[in-house]
Design an enzyme around this catalytic site. Structure first.
Site, PDB file in Angstrom:
ATOM      1  N   TYR A 137       1.583  11.008  -4.137  1.00 43.66           N
ATOM      2  CA  TYR A 137       1.874  11.409  -5.517  1.00 43.66           C
ATOM      3  C   TYR A 137       1.741  12.917  -5.734  1.00 43.66           C
ATOM      4  O   TYR A 137       1.483  13.357  -6.850  1.00 43.66           O
ATOM      5  CB  TYR A 137       0.990  10.637  -6.505  1.00 43.66           C
ATOM      6  CG  TYR A 137       1.132   9.155  -6.352  1.00 43.66           C
ATOM      7  CD1 TYR A 137       2.303   8.511  -6.733  1.00 43.66           C
ATOM      8  CD2 TYR A 137       0.122   8.398  -5.772  1.00 43.66           C
ATOM      9  CE1 TYR A 137       2.451   7.149  -6.558  1.00 43.66           C
ATOM     10  CE2 TYR A 137       0.268   7.032  -5.589  1.00 43.66           C
ATOM     11  CZ  TYR A 137       1.432   6.416  -5.991  1.00 43.66           C
ATOM     12  OH  TYR A 137       1.587   5.062  -5.808  1.00 43.66           O
ATOM     13  N   PRO A 162       0.823  -1.206   0.000  1.00 49.67           N
ATOM     14  CA  PRO A 162       0.000   0.000   0.000  1.00 49.67           C
ATOM     15  C   PRO A 162       0.859   1.259   0.000  1.00 49.67           C
ATOM     16  O   PRO A 162       1.870   1.339   0.703  1.00 49.67           O
ATOM     17  CB  PRO A 162      -0.799  -0.124   1.308  1.00 49.67           C
ATOM     18  CG  PRO A 162       0.068  -0.964   2.189  1.00 49.67           C
ATOM     19  CD  PRO A 162       0.782  -1.925   1.283  1.00 49.67           C
ATOM     20  N   TYR A 189      -4.022  13.233 -14.785  1.00 52.07           N
ATOM     21  CA  TYR A 189      -5.075  12.233 -14.662  1.00 52.07           C
ATOM     22  C   TYR A 189      -6.482  12.821 -14.564  1.00 52.07           C
ATOM     23  O   TYR A 189      -7.435  12.083 -14.339  1.00 52.07           O
ATOM     24  CB  TYR A 189      -4.864  11.381 -13.399  1.00 52.07           C
ATOM     25  CG  TYR A 189      -3.522  10.735 -13.245  1.00 52.07           C
ATOM     26  CD1 TYR A 189      -2.938  10.003 -14.276  1.00 52.07           C
ATOM     27  CD2 TYR A 189      -2.833  10.826 -12.042  1.00 52.07           C
ATOM     28  CE1 TYR A 189      -1.710   9.393 -14.112  1.00 52.07           C
ATOM     29  CE2 TYR A 189      -1.598  10.213 -11.873  1.00 52.07           C
ATOM     30  CZ  TYR A 189      -1.045   9.500 -12.909  1.00 52.07           C
ATOM     31  OH  TYR A 189       0.166   8.892 -12.742  1.00 52.07           O
ATOM     32  N   CYS A 214       2.836  28.931 -15.996  1.00 56.96           N
ATOM     33  CA  CYS A 214       2.526  29.507 -17.307  1.00 56.96           C
ATOM     34  C   CYS A 214       1.997  28.411 -18.231  1.00 56.96           C
ATOM     35  O   CYS A 214       2.612  28.042 -19.225  1.00 56.96           O
ATOM     36  CB  CYS A 214       3.777  30.150 -17.887  1.00 56.96           C
ATOM     37  SG  CYS A 214       3.444  31.186 -19.321  1.00 56.96           S
TER      38      CYS A 214
END
Length: 443
Positions: A390, A291, A334, A361
């Site tokens: 992440y 995990p 994502y 930008c």
């Protein structure tokens, strides 16, 4: 408003995490700031360990450090009795510098370099998860050069595709990872590894995807891996001691996400293992899982300061913060969704729908579309939830923006575990060759 772990709204109407008013954290550490609820991380770790203990099986819970790799997190993993999954020399070095027990380190990756393999061999790590035929031969040769025998798991793809985003699905047949069971590559890899004198096959590894909210995919994967194990024992005489089912356990990011309790995932996996292997009269293997997101994801909150805004009548109002895709690239990669609150005005009624823009930008640098907030002002603090996995791990210096600091909070204390990058950090690896230097001397 859904709050995780120790988070709450205090009597000032401010968000509080680990007994710390986040407005105080902003003043002390600045923004953007990654805040990690240490108590929640430890709670998640203990939920995994306790669930596996209840199964009666031998097990290892290996924290997938790719989700969030810093030395302080390695220290927590060690204290909670976890193993550690690394995928690069950087993650391995982090673990070694933190003093993590080397025998509990597992090295993943589909393209480990010779330097990385040698580093891991010299450290004496517990296991390599081998991903392809090239690595089998390379690892055997490098281990032989050092007079070592090394434990390996062979990563197999069982042909099970989890319900998840295409970019993070890894268990189906069309994958850059592992040896496919269905086309015979996995069996060929076993035969090859059995003929290599410096490799000790512990078993196999399987990972079917990420952010999974059901157990059927795990059960199917166990069915296929167990059938493979039985065929290998019967035809090649090799009995697997370890089955690693990877990770992928989901968390709640936004309303509508419905992850299962950790114990339910573990019970499904261990139940399927016991059923399949007992039916085949096969010795029950040790079970490993990895995990990452589910250990740290909902324990993380990113705190920003609101700056400018742009109201396009009849279209949209943009509210900009002092971070963005440099500290959280997941929405751009994502289309990930998040929930957030004005951390310094959390009890005030919502007055408008805005979209949270980053400062990079890039038109695609958007953190949240269509977020209901009180009327936001410059200087307000925005807390974005569930950024523990992440986010820091994938952060970049795009536009030469400095990466944020990281603090662990618990019981009213806040400990800095990663310093905010300085401007000197940004240029520390730059070199001006002599031909470009005004002085004619390299800098």
């Amino acid at each position: 408003m859904f709050l995780h772990g120790t988070s709450k709204i205090n009597d000032k109407g401010h968000l509080e995490i680990g007994g710390n008013d986040v407005t105080d954290l902003a003043q002390k550490f600045g923004t953007p700031l990654y805040i990690v609820d240490e108590a929640l991380v430890r709670q998640r770790a203990r939920e995994y360990v306790q669930a596996f203990k209840a199964s009666g099986l031998n097990f290892q819970v290996a924290y997938a450090s790719k989700a969030f790799s810093v030395m302080a997190m390695c220290a927590i993993a060690e204290q909670e009795g976890l193993s550690l999954d690394v995928v690069s020399d950087g993650e391995l070095y982090t673990a070694l510098q933190a003093g993590f027990p080397v025998e509990r380190i597992h090295f993943h990756g589909n393209n480990k370099t010779p330097d990385e393999i040698n580093m891991a061999l010299d450290a004496g790590i517990g296991c390599f998860v081998v991903d392809n035929f090239v690595e089998l031969q390379l690892l055997n040769a490098l281990a032989g050069d050092k007079g070592k025998k090394v434990n390996i798991l062979l990563r197999v793809t069982p042909g099970v595709e989890a319900h998840t985003h295409d970019y993070i699905s890894t268990g189906q047949q069309d994958s850059k990872f592992g040896f496919d069971i269905g086309n015979g590559a996995a069996r060929q890899a076993i035969e090859t590894a059995m003929g290599l004198s410096n490799l000790v096959i512990l078993g196999v590894h399987s990972h079917i995807g990420s952010q999974i909210f059901e157990v059927e995919g795990f059960r199917m994967a166990v069915d296929k891996v167990a059938a493979f194990a039985v065929s290998v024992r019967s035809e090649l005489g090799l009995t697997f001691k370890v089955i690693n089912l990877g990770g992928g356990f989901g968390i709640r990011y936004v309303e509508g996400d419905k992850p299962l309790p950790i114990a339910e995932y573990v019970q499904a996996i261990t139940g399927a293992i016991i059923t399949n292997f007992n039916a085949a009269e096969y010795p029950l293997p040790e079970i490993w899982v990895e995990p990452g997101r589910s250990m740290v994801g909902d324990a993380g909150t990113t705190l920003y300061t609101i700056g400018t805004s742009k109201d396009i009548p009849g279209v949209r109002k943009y509210v900009a913060v002092d971070g963005g895709m440099t500290d959280n690239p997941r929405p751009a990669l994502y289309q990930s969704k998040y929930e957030a609150v004005l951390a310094n005005r959390a009890n005030e009624p919502k007055e408008e729908t805005v979209s949270i823009a980053g400062k990079c930008c890039e038109s695609g640098d958007m953190l949240i579309w269509d977020l209901d907030l009180p009327k936001a002002n410059s200087g307000d603090l925005l807390a974005v939830f569930c950024t523990g996995a992440y986010n820091y791990a994938m952060a970049s210096n795009y536009n030469r923006i400095r990466r944020p600091a990281v603090v662990f909070v618990q019981n009213g204390e806040a400990d800095l575990v990663v310093n905010r990058e300085s401007l000197d950090n940004i240029i520390c690896n730059d070199v001006i060759p002599a031909r470009l230097s005004k002085s004619g001397v390299a800098k």
